[in-house]
Write an enzyme that holds these catalytic residues in place. Structure first.
Site, PDB file in Angstrom:
ATOM      1  N   TYR A 186      -3.191 -38.068  57.073  1.00 34.52           N
ATOM      2  CA  TYR A 186      -2.287 -36.976  57.453  1.00 34.52           C
ATOM      3  C   TYR A 186      -1.642 -37.358  58.766  1.00 34.52           C
ATOM      4  O   TYR A 186      -2.300 -37.859  59.681  1.00 34.52           O
ATOM      5  CB  TYR A 186      -3.083 -35.673  57.636  1.00 34.52           C
ATOM      6  N   GLU A 188       6.146 -33.526  59.049  1.00 35.06           N
ATOM      7  CA  GLU A 188       4.766 -33.627  58.580  1.00 35.06           C
ATOM      8  C   GLU A 188       4.710 -34.504  57.332  1.00 35.06           C
ATOM      9  O   GLU A 188       5.470 -34.281  56.387  1.00 35.06           O
ATOM     10  CB  GLU A 188       4.240 -32.231  58.249  1.00 35.06           C
TER      11      GLU A 188
END
Lengths: 302, 374
Positions: free
Chosen positions: B100, B187
C-alpha cells in the site's frame, strides 16, 4: 491572538475595493493601521497611511505586528510568505480557495519563523471596544459589545449570529476569534480555546464548531481541564454526509468529523452543547451562575 | 475533483510512471477486442468510489470471450450510487506481493504525508488497526520535498528484500506526481511487486484540489464529472454552491456556517430543507439569481431568508432578493431574519418594498416557515 489597540496592523491589498472599505472600518473602530501593501502604488498613501511595495519594506520602515490579507487566492502564498519573512507576529488570512499545497507552504514558512497564521478563510478577530482585524461587523452594537465571554468560530456568518445572540442575552464579548473554514488552518479550535482560557478578561467561552475534521474533539481535552464555563453549538447536524457544505473543511466521511462525535466529546468534557444558537445565552447564564456559586463556596471554605 | 482509476493511471503514465497496459471500454465488443490484443485481462468497473471488488465490479478473464462476458455483466451495474458506463480492461499481472502506498494532505501536521504498508489490498484504516507494525508514515517538509534518502528512511526495517529499491523509487515518483498536480490524495492500493521484480500500481485513486484546478488545466478534462442534478448544474454555471435536498423549506443564507445552521434549525423545528445554498463571500451580490434557483425546486412550499452579514452586506443581498421576488412574483410565503452589516437598510427595504416584517430571532422565522410548509 487577541487583538489589542497596541497591535500595529498592516493591510496587504489595501487599495482594492474591499481592502479600502474594511481598512476604513477598522480605523473608525480604533484599530491601529500603520500601512498598506501594493507594489504598484508604493510610495503613495491610502486611507491616510503609507503604501509599501512589500511587507518587508513596511517592517523596515516603522514596522508592524499583524498583517491582514485582502489578496486573491493565486497571489495569497507569496503575500503570506512576504509577511512571514518580514517578521509578522500574526498573519490574518481572509482569502478563501487558496490551493492547499500553497497553504501547506505558508504553514511551513510560518512554523520556521514563529509566525501565527489565523485562517485561511477566516473572517478575522474582534476585541469589542478595542479593535478588529478582518471583515466582521465589529461596528454593529447589536452584534458586538465589550464583555467577558470569549467566542471561537470557524465561520464568520455563524460567528456573527452567535455574537448577536449573546448580546441579546446580555453578554458582551472579551474577544471574538474567527479561525477559518479551511481544512488546514494555522490556529485551531484548541489553540484559540487555550488563548481564551489564559485571558484574564474572559470568564466564559462560547465554542462554535462545525462538522468535519477533529478540531472540536481535540479542543475537548482543554474543556475538561478549565474551570471557565464552556457552551457550544456545532453546525451541520442536518447536513447530508459526503457533501462539501461550502466550507472545504466541513465534510463528513464515515464517522470522522461527525456531529455526534463532536457533541459527545465536548459534553463528556463538561461543555453544554445546545441544539439551536438561540439557546446559547440561557445555557451560559446557568453555567456562570453555577460557577459563581462554586467559587463562593470555595471562598467560604477558605 | 476525483479521478477514476483509468484517469489516475493516465496522469501517472503522462508523468513517466509505468502502469499496466490497459484500455478503457464502453461495450462488451470493445472489451473483447482489447483482450484479444492484450491477452489474459482484468475487467474493472470505472466509478469514482471504492469497494468495487466487493460489489462484483472486478472480474478476471482469461480469454477474449470471457472478457466480453465480464464487461457485459459489469456495464450497467450501479456501484456506490454511480452507474457503470465504462470498464478498464487491463493486463493480468503476475503478482508476487501487494503493498500500500499513498501521499496525502494531512490536516494534523499541515503538511504532505507519505504512507506505506507491506500489507496491500486492504482498507488502510483496517491495516492501521490490525497490522500497525506494517504501516510507515512520514510528514514531509513541503519546501524540501521527498527524495530517495527520505524514501529509504521510511522503508528502513521493513521486510522488502530487493524490492526496497524499486519501492523507494515509486514513492519518490508518487510524491512528485502529487506535488506536480496539486493532489489532495494519491493512493495506490495495491502497489504490486511482480514476479519479474518490477513494482507497478494496480489501482489508483487520485483527488485533485478543486481550488487548484485553474492551474491543472492539462489534466482537468480527465477528472470525473460530479453527478449533479439539473438545478445543481444551473447553480454551478452561476458559480453558486447549491445542493438539492428532498425537503420543502427553501433556504437562502449567507456563509457556509450560517447556511448549515439554518438547515439544522429547520430540521430541529420538525421540517426538512429543500436545498443548501449560500451566497457568502464574493457571491453576496447574486441574491436575484440565488432566489430564482431556490424557487425553481418544485418541492419548495415556504422560504427562509436568513442573513447575518459580516463581509456580505445584508442591504445588497436583500436588494437582490427583493428584485427577484418582484420579478418572479412567487405564491409561497417567505420569512426573513436579517442581522449584521447593513441590517437597518436591509430591514427597511424588506418592510417597505415587500410589506413583510423580518423576525428578530432566526429560530422564530424558521419555525414559521416550517409551519407554513406543512
Amino acid at each position: 491572538m487577541i487583538v489589542r489597540k497596541s497591535d500595529r496592523v498592516l493591510v496587504q491589498g489595501i487599495t482594492g475595493k474591499q481592502g479600502t472599505f474594511w481598512t476604513e472600518q477598522m480605523q473608525a473602530y480604533g484599530t491601529t493601521v500603520v500601512g498598506g501593501v501594493n507594489p504598484k502604488k508604493a510610495g503613495q498613501s491610502h486611507c491616510g497611511v503609507p503604501i509599501f511595495a512589500t511587507a518587508k519594506e513596511a517592517m523596515a520602515n516603522g514596522g508592524f505586528d499583524v498583517s491582514v490579507m485582502f489578496i486573491p487566492p493565486a497571489a495569497a502564498k507569496a503575500a503570506a510568505i512576504d509577511a512571514i519573512e518580514a517578521g509578522a507576529k500574526t498573519v490574518v488570512c481572509l482569502t478563501e480557495h487558496i490551493p492547499s499545497h500553497d497553504v501547506m507552504e505558508m504553514h511551513a514558512a510560518a512554523a520556521e519563523h514563529g509566525t501565527r497564521i489565523i485562517g485561511p478563510n477566516t473572517a478575522g478577530i474582534v476585541t469589542p471596544g478595542e479593535g478588529f482585524v478582518g471583515i466582521m461587523p465589529a461596528f454593529n452594537p447589536r452584534v458586538f459589545q465589550p464583555g467577558r465571554v470569549g467566542v471561537i468560530s470557524r465561520s464568520g456568518s455563524l460567528g456573527t449570529l452567535v455574537c448577536l445572540n449573546l448580546v441579546r442575552g446580555g453578554h458582551g464579548q472579551s474577544a471574538f476569534l474567527g479561525i477559518g473554514g479551511d481544512p488546514m488552518i494555522g490556529t485551531t479550535t484548541k489553540d484559540a480555546l487555550a488563548a481564551l482560557i489564559d485571558d484574564p478578561g474572559t470568564d466564559a467561552i462560547a465554542l462554535v464548531g462545525e462538522i468535519g475534521g477533529s478540531m472540536e474533539e481535540e479542543a475537548a481535552e482543554l474543556v475538561a481541564k478549565t474551570d471557565k464555563p464552556v457552551v457550544s453549538f456545532i453546525a451541520g447536524r442536518a447536513s447530508p454526509p459526503g457533501k462539501k457544505m461550502g466550507h472545504a473543511g466541513a465534510i463528513v466521511t464515515g464517522d470522522r468529523g461527525s456531529y455526534a462525535s463532536k457533541r459527545g466529546a465536548l459534553e463528556r468534557a463538561g461543555a453544554v452543547v445546545v441544539d439551536v444558537p438561540g439557546d446559547l445565552p440561557a445555557a451560559l447564564d446557568a453555567l456562570m451562575a453555577e460557577a459563581a456559586k462554586r467559587s463562593g463556596a470555595q471562598r467560604l471554605a477558605d | 475533483m476525483n479521478f477514476e482509476e483509468h484517469a489516475g493511471k493516465s496522469v501517472l503514465s503522462r508523468a513517466g510512471v509505468s502502469v499496466p497496459q490497459g484500455r478503457l471500454c464502453a461495450s462488451a465488443q470493445e472489451a473483447e477486442a482489447a483482450a484479444r490484443a492484450i491477452g489474459p485481462v482484468v475487467v474493472k468497473a470505472q466509478v469514482p468510489t471504492g469497494k468495487r471488488g466487493k460489489s462484483g465490479g472486478v472480474k478476471l478473464a482469461a480469454t477474449p470471450e470471457a472478457a466480453a462476458a465480464s464487461a457485459q455483466a459489469i456495464l450497467g451495474m450501479e456501484i456506490g450510487g454511480f452507474p457503470v458506463a465504462r470498464v478498464l480492461v487491463e493486463e493480468q499481472a503476475a503478482i508476487a506481493r501487494e503493498f500500500y502506498a499513498a501521499v496525502l494532505n494531512d490536516p494534523a501536521s499541515r503538511s504532505p504525508l507519505v504512507l506505506f504498508s507491506t500489507e496491500g489490498g486492504m482498507d488502510i484504516e483496517e491495516v492501521a488497526a490490525t497490522r500497525p507494525e506494517s504501516l510507515r508514515r512520514m510528514a514531509v517538509d513541503i519546501r524540501k520535498g521527498f527524495g530517495p534518502a527520505d524514501a529509504r528512511r521510511l522503508l528502513l526495517g521493513l521486510d522488502l528484500g530487493e524490492a526496497a529499491v524499486p519501492v523507494a523509487a515509486m514513492l519518490v515518483d508518487l510524491y512528485r506526481v502529487y506535488r506536480q498536480h496539486d493532489a489532495e490524495l494519491l493512493e495506490i492500493n495495491p502497489l504490486a511487486l511482480l514476479a519479474d521484480g518490477r513494482v507497478v500500481p494496480l489501482d489508483c485513486k487520485l483527488t485533485v484540489d478543486d481550488a487548484a484546478l485553474y492551474r491543472q488545466t492539462d489534466i482537468a478534462e480527465l477528472g470525473a464529472k460530479e453527478p449533479l442534478s439539473a438545478l445543481e448544474e444551473r447553480g454551478r454555471a452561476l458559480d453558486l454552491k447549491y445542493i438539492e435536498l428532498e425537503g420543502n423549506v427553501g433556504v437562502l443564507a449567507n456563509g457556509a456556517g450560517l447556511t448549515m445552521t439554518t438547515m439544522d434549525v429547520v430540521s430541529h423545528a420538525g421540517g426538512r430543507p429543500s436545498n443548501f445554498l449560500e451566497i457568502g463571500g464574493e457571491a453576496y451580490t447574486k441574491g436575484t439569481e440565488a432566489l430564482d434557483l431556490v424557487l425553481s425546486n418544485p418541492g419548495v412550499k415556504s422560504l427562509v431568508v436568513n442573513f447575518c452579514g459580516a463581509f456580505a452586506r445584508t442591504d445588497v443581498m436583500a436588494g437582490g432578493v427583493i428584485q427577484a421576488w418582484k420579478t418572479l412574483n412567487p405564491t409561497i410565503p417567505v420569512f426573513f431574519s436579517i442581522h449584521g452589516t447593513g441590517e437597518d437598510e436591509a430591514v427597511r427595504m424588506v418592510r417597505e418594498e415587500l410589506g413583510i416584517e423580518p423576525y428578530d430571532r432566526m429560530e422564530d422565522a424558521i419555525s414559521a416557515a416550517v409551519e407554513a410548509a406543512r
